[in-house]
Design a protein around this motif. Structure first.
Motif, PDB file in Angstrom:
ATOM      1  N   GLY A   1      -4.768 -11.116   5.463  1.00  0.00           N
ATOM      2  CA  GLY A   1      -4.229 -11.412   4.139  1.00  0.00           C
ATOM      3  C   GLY A   1      -4.712 -10.420   3.087  1.00  0.00           C
ATOM      4  O   GLY A   1      -5.913 -10.220   2.917  1.00  0.00           O
ATOM      5  N   GLY A   2      -3.771  -9.800   2.377  1.00  0.00           N
ATOM      6  CA  GLY A   2      -4.116  -8.878   1.300  1.00  0.00           C
ATOM      7  C   GLY A   2      -4.453  -7.465   1.738  1.00  0.00           C
ATOM      8  O   GLY A   2      -4.603  -6.570   0.894  1.00  0.00           O
ATOM      9  N   LYS A   3      -4.608  -7.239   3.029  1.00  0.00           N
ATOM     10  CA  LYS A   3      -4.931  -5.894   3.508  1.00  0.00           C
ATOM     11  C   LYS A   3      -3.715  -4.964   3.359  1.00  0.00           C
ATOM     12  O   LYS A   3      -2.581  -5.386   3.541  1.00  0.00           O
ATOM     13  CB  LYS A   3      -5.357  -5.932   4.978  1.00  0.00           C
ATOM     14  CG  LYS A   3      -6.678  -6.639   5.233  1.00  0.00           C
ATOM     15  CD  LYS A   3      -7.848  -5.869   4.637  1.00  0.00           C
ATOM     16  CE  LYS A   3      -9.192  -6.397   5.119  1.00  0.00           C
ATOM     17  NZ  LYS A   3      -9.432  -7.799   4.809  1.00  0.00           N
ATOM     18  N   GLN A   4      -3.985  -3.700   3.050  1.00  0.00           N
ATOM     19  CA  GLN A   4      -2.925  -2.699   2.959  1.00  0.00           C
ATOM     20  C   GLN A   4      -2.817  -1.968   4.299  1.00  0.00           C
ATOM     21  O   GLN A   4      -3.808  -1.429   4.797  1.00  0.00           O
ATOM     22  CB  GLN A   4      -3.208  -1.709   1.838  1.00  0.00           C
ATOM     23  CG  GLN A   4      -3.210  -2.359   0.453  1.00  0.00           C
ATOM     24  CD  GLN A   4      -3.215  -1.324  -0.649  1.00  0.00           C
ATOM     25  OE1 GLN A   4      -2.320  -0.482  -0.729  1.00  0.00           O
ATOM     26  NE2 GLN A   4      -4.220  -1.382  -1.503  1.00  0.00           N
ATOM     27  N   VAL A   5      -1.621  -1.994   4.867  1.00  0.00           N
ATOM     28  CA  VAL A   5      -1.398  -1.441   6.201  1.00  0.00           C
ATOM     29  C   VAL A   5      -0.252  -0.436   6.133  1.00  0.00           C
ATOM     30  O   VAL A   5       0.768  -0.703   5.484  1.00  0.00           O
ATOM     31  CB  VAL A   5      -1.032  -2.555   7.213  1.00  0.00           C
ATOM     32  CG1 VAL A   5      -0.931  -1.993   8.615  1.00  0.00           C
ATOM     33  CG2 VAL A   5      -2.045  -3.701   7.147  1.00  0.00           C
ATOM     34  N   VAL A   6      -0.405   0.694   6.802  1.00  0.00           N
ATOM     35  CA  VAL A   6       0.715   1.614   6.952  1.00  0.00           C
ATOM     36  C   VAL A   6       1.087   1.675   8.428  1.00  0.00           C
ATOM     37  O   VAL A   6       0.228   1.856   9.292  1.00  0.00           O
ATOM     38  CB  VAL A   6       0.405   3.025   6.388  1.00  0.00           C
ATOM     39  CG1 VAL A   6      -0.780   3.669   7.088  1.00  0.00           C
ATOM     40  CG2 VAL A   6       1.633   3.922   6.490  1.00  0.00           C
ATOM     41  N   VAL A   7       2.362   1.438   8.718  1.00  0.00           N
ATOM     42  CA  VAL A   7       2.887   1.476  10.080  1.00  0.00           C
ATOM     43  C   VAL A   7       3.761   2.721  10.201  1.00  0.00           C
ATOM     44  O   VAL A   7       4.755   2.865   9.478  1.00  0.00           O
ATOM     45  CB  VAL A   7       3.709   0.208  10.405  1.00  0.00           C
ATOM     46  CG1 VAL A   7       4.327   0.310  11.792  1.00  0.00           C
ATOM     47  CG2 VAL A   7       2.823  -1.032  10.308  1.00  0.00           C
ATOM     48  N   CYS A   8       3.385   3.615  11.088  1.00  0.00           N
ATOM     49  CA  CYS A   8       4.120   4.873  11.268  1.00  0.00           C
ATOM     50  C   CYS A   8       5.199   4.681  12.328  1.00  0.00           C
ATOM     51  O   CYS A   8       4.898   4.560  13.517  1.00  0.00           O
ATOM     52  CB  CYS A   8       3.168   5.991  11.690  1.00  0.00           C
ATOM     53  SG  CYS A   8       1.831   6.297  10.514  1.00  0.00           S
ATOM     54  N   GLY A   9       6.436   4.621  11.884  1.00  0.00           N
ATOM     55  CA  GLY A   9       7.557   4.422  12.801  1.00  0.00           C
ATOM     56  C   GLY A   9       8.138   3.032  12.652  1.00  0.00           C
ATOM     57  O   GLY A   9       7.401   2.031  12.684  1.00  0.00           O
ATOM     58  N   TYR A  10       9.460   2.937  12.478  1.00  0.00           N
ATOM     59  CA  TYR A  10      10.114   1.636  12.322  1.00  0.00           C
ATOM     60  C   TYR A  10      11.203   1.453  13.382  1.00  0.00           C
ATOM     61  O   TYR A  10      12.308   1.022  13.108  1.00  0.00           O
ATOM     62  CB  TYR A  10      10.700   1.497  10.911  1.00  0.00           C
ATOM     63  CG  TYR A  10      10.927   0.062  10.490  1.00  0.00           C
ATOM     64  CD1 TYR A  10       9.847  -0.792  10.267  1.00  0.00           C
ATOM     65  CD2 TYR A  10      12.207  -0.439  10.309  1.00  0.00           C
ATOM     66  CE1 TYR A  10      10.044  -2.100   9.879  1.00  0.00           C
ATOM     67  CE2 TYR A  10      12.428  -1.751   9.922  1.00  0.00           C
ATOM     68  CZ  TYR A  10      11.337  -2.578   9.711  1.00  0.00           C
ATOM     69  OH  TYR A  10      11.530  -3.900   9.329  1.00  0.00           O
ATOM     70  N   GLY A  11      10.846   1.825  14.623  1.00  0.00           N
ATOM     71  CA  GLY A  11      11.694   1.459  15.754  1.00  0.00           C
ATOM     72  C   GLY A  11      11.437   0.005  16.105  1.00  0.00           C
ATOM     73  O   GLY A  11      10.907  -0.760  15.291  1.00  0.00           O
ATOM     74  N   GLU A  12      11.761  -0.391  17.320  1.00  0.00           N
ATOM     75  CA  GLU A  12      11.571  -1.796  17.702  1.00  0.00           C
ATOM     76  C   GLU A  12      10.096  -2.194  17.686  1.00  0.00           C
ATOM     77  O   GLU A  12       9.738  -3.299  17.270  1.00  0.00           O
ATOM     78  CB  GLU A  12      12.177  -2.052  19.080  1.00  0.00           C
ATOM     79  CG  GLU A  12      13.682  -1.835  19.164  1.00  0.00           C
ATOM     80  CD  GLU A  12      14.456  -2.695  18.189  1.00  0.00           C
ATOM     81  OE1 GLU A  12      14.109  -3.872  18.034  1.00  0.00           O
ATOM     82  OE2 GLU A  12      15.408  -2.179  17.577  1.00  0.00           O
TER      83      GLU A  12
END
Length: 589
Positions: free
Chosen positions: A237-248
């Motif tokens: 909760g509240g953590k900032q996350v970056v996800v590289c790639g928006y495939g499945e």
């Protein structure tokens, strides 16, 4: 080993390598190499639990056991060795196959499961925490054995296929086909195909609907949280996350983290997936824009050097870095193995990498696949993929000569639908059946397939592949199924058609000009401009042209939809080869 070290070595728990041990199972066989054969009973219980959540494999085992469709098959496999893949291996054995197996990941092997398989008579060469040298040694022990030669390959990542090509190329004379389930391995196969070096047919399981829509999405949606929680005990909760790639895979990770209250950013190279991310409520950024502020960095691209040393240097203290893609190349871990950085192993699969100023990042599984290295994955979802793999092996092994050439193929849609139907009874689900009138109206068979063969999950960019051309003068082809309705742009590569010059390589074909049923306009016949096809009759035929209507023209590309294409679906004036009199000729499926 020491907790802190300037030059980290491969971590290995225990003084003696399994390679140095002499072990035998209860039948007296020593044709295996596992951590401890005495763990077999514990592993057997895990396999039995997995069987309860893998209904399709168990149904396949029951239905096909009498026929033995894999009798005579000698399958060499390189996959994750878990309770779920053990059920797959034992199913293949029940269907008549002989199997030899190695692990595709040095951290994902369950030692007790490997022991149970070895006790059951499967030659398994794998243990958790292999070194790089161990990894290739295990693969070689599977392949290089006196008096036994494989005729089928089941691979996850392409390492096994690569090893055979490199060390034992003559084996391909007897190998009937390759089944590959990962995006990395499939990419390698397409590279071999493009170079003309693929010597056997290969089945691309990764891009089957049952793999993309279920394993990649739902499996990762549940296992990303499990892997992070087990290794770091963090609150989301509240953590900032970056996800590289928006495939499945990226979609599954983002959905799970968002539901837990995390603030999620997405990086993406493809405008289609990028737009999906935006419309799903995620902020699309470049990694450089948020790298200093995020708490977690997750890669899911299948690419290399997505997170570089420059990014790692700029991360905040205690930033967690992990990978959910198959390959360990996404994070540049090698750049962290330098004298000025100190590595500290804090728990299994968790390393602190410490900078001279005291800043540290938390690196999980040394950049390898997080969920299978640090946690478990949902068994039911893996049942779907494993059943698809089993059917692909049966199809390739039993296919008559000539059905498949030396190329990469996708599973027929009917097979995808069959795999899905085998899993529905688990939910007490009841399919609605079409009436005869409804089936006729839709132009479908009541029993399927219900989707055309070109239907896949949304793909960002589809390259025109070099093996299916029917231009008379073109040694390399234009792919008949290159029009993908879910894609926004199709890229025609300059090296793939002898009619095309480099200037035509960047021509984008809009999906609004698609000639598939239900789309109002056909592909324009002038997509290959005269300047790029000197001496060729212009324009090149569109794929829906009937050969008999274009005498003297380059052989047209014949579209193969699931149903005949009706003349009413085309504005006939767009084909310069066809006169109005021949335009009503329908293209038969």
């Amino acid at each position: 080993h020491k907790k802190s070290q300037k030059f980290p070595t491969k971590h290995f728990c225990g003084a003696t390598s399994p390679r140095d041990k002499q072990q035998k199972n209860s039948k007296g066989s020593s044709d295996f190499c596992v951590k401890n054969i005495k763990q077999a009973e514990f592993g057997r219980r895990e396999i039995e639990i997995a069987e309860q959540e893998m209904p399709a494999l168990m149904a396949l085992r029951k239905r096909a056991q009498g026929e033995k469709p894999l009798a005579g098959a000698k399958i060499v496999g390189c996959t994750h060795i878990t309770a779920q893949t053990a059920v797959l291996m034992e199913t293949l054995g029940a269907l008549g196959a002989q199997c030899r197996w190695a692990a595709c990941n040095i951290y994902s092997t369950l030692n007790e499961v490997a022991a149970a398989l070895a006790e059951s008579g499967f030659p398994v060469f794998a243990w958790k925490g292999e070194s790089e040298d161990d990894f290739w040694w295990c693969i070689d022990r599977c392949v290089n054995v006196e008096g036994w030669q494989p005729n089928m390959i089941l691979d996850d990542g392409g390492d096994l296929t690569h090893w055979i090509y490199k060390k034992y190329p003559n084996m391909f004379k007897k190998i009937k086909g390759i089944v590959e389930e990962s995006v990395t391995g499939v990419h390698r196969l397409y590279q071999l195909s493009k170079a003309g070096k693929l010597c056997v047919p290969a089945m691309n399981v990764n891009d089957s609907v049952t793999k993309q829509k279920f394993d990649n999405l739902y499996c990762c949606r549940e296992s990303i949280l499990d892997g992070l929680k087990r290794t770091t005990d963090m609150m989301f909760g509240g953590k900032q996350v970056v996800v590289c790639g928006y495939g499945e895979v990226g979609k599954g990770c983002c959905a799970a983290l968002k539901a837990m209250g995390s603030i999620v950013y997405v990086t993406e190279i493809d405008p289609i997936c990028a737009l999906q991310a935006c419309m799903d409520g995620f902020r699309l950024v470049k990694l450089n824009e948020v790298i200093r502020q995020v708490d977690i960095v997750i890669t899911c691209t299948g690419n290399k050097n997505v997170v570089t040393r420059e990014h790692l240097d700029r991360m905040k203290n205690s930033c967690i870095v992990c990978n959910m893609g198959h390959s360990n190349t996404e994070i540049d871990v090698a750049s962290l193995r330098t004298p000025e950085l100190t590595w500290e192993r804090v728990r299994s699969q968790v390393d602190h990498v410490i900078w001279p100023d005291g800043k540290r990042i938390v690196l999980l599984a040394e950049g390898r696949l997080l969920n299978l290295s640090c946690s478990t994955v949902p068994t039911f979802v893996l049942s779907i993929t494993a059943t698809t793999q089993a059917l692909a092996l049966i199809e390739l092994y039993n296919a008559p000569e000539g059905r498949y050439k030396q190329d990469v193929y996708l599973l027929p849609k009917k097979m995808d639908e069959y795999v899905a139907s085998l899993h529905l009874p688990t939910f007490d689900a009841h399919l609605t059946e079409l009436t005869d009138e409804q089936a006729k109206y839709l132009g479908l068979n009541k029993n399927g397939p219900f989707k055309p063969n070109y239907y896949r999950c949304p793909q960002p960019v589809i390259l025109v592949l070099p093996t299916l051309c029917s231009h008379l003068s073109a040694p390399q082809p234009l792919l008949p199924s290159w029009c993908h309705p879910a894609s926004a742009a199709i890229l025609v590569s300059p090296s793939l058609c002898s009619w095309c010059s480099p200037t035509s390589a960047a021509i984008l074909v809009s999906p609004s000009l698609c000639c598939h049923p239900g789309v109002t306009q056909p592909l324009l016949p002038c997509w290959c401009p005269p300047a790029c096809a000197p001496g060729a009759p212009q324009p090149l035929l569109p794929s829906w042209c009937h050969p008999a209507s274009a005498p003297g023209a380059p052989q047209p590309l014949l579209l193969v939809p699931s149903q005949p294409l009706l003349p009413s679906q085309y504005p006939f004036s767009l084909c310069s080869w066809c006169s109005p009199a021949c335009a009503p000729i329908p293209v038969s499926s």
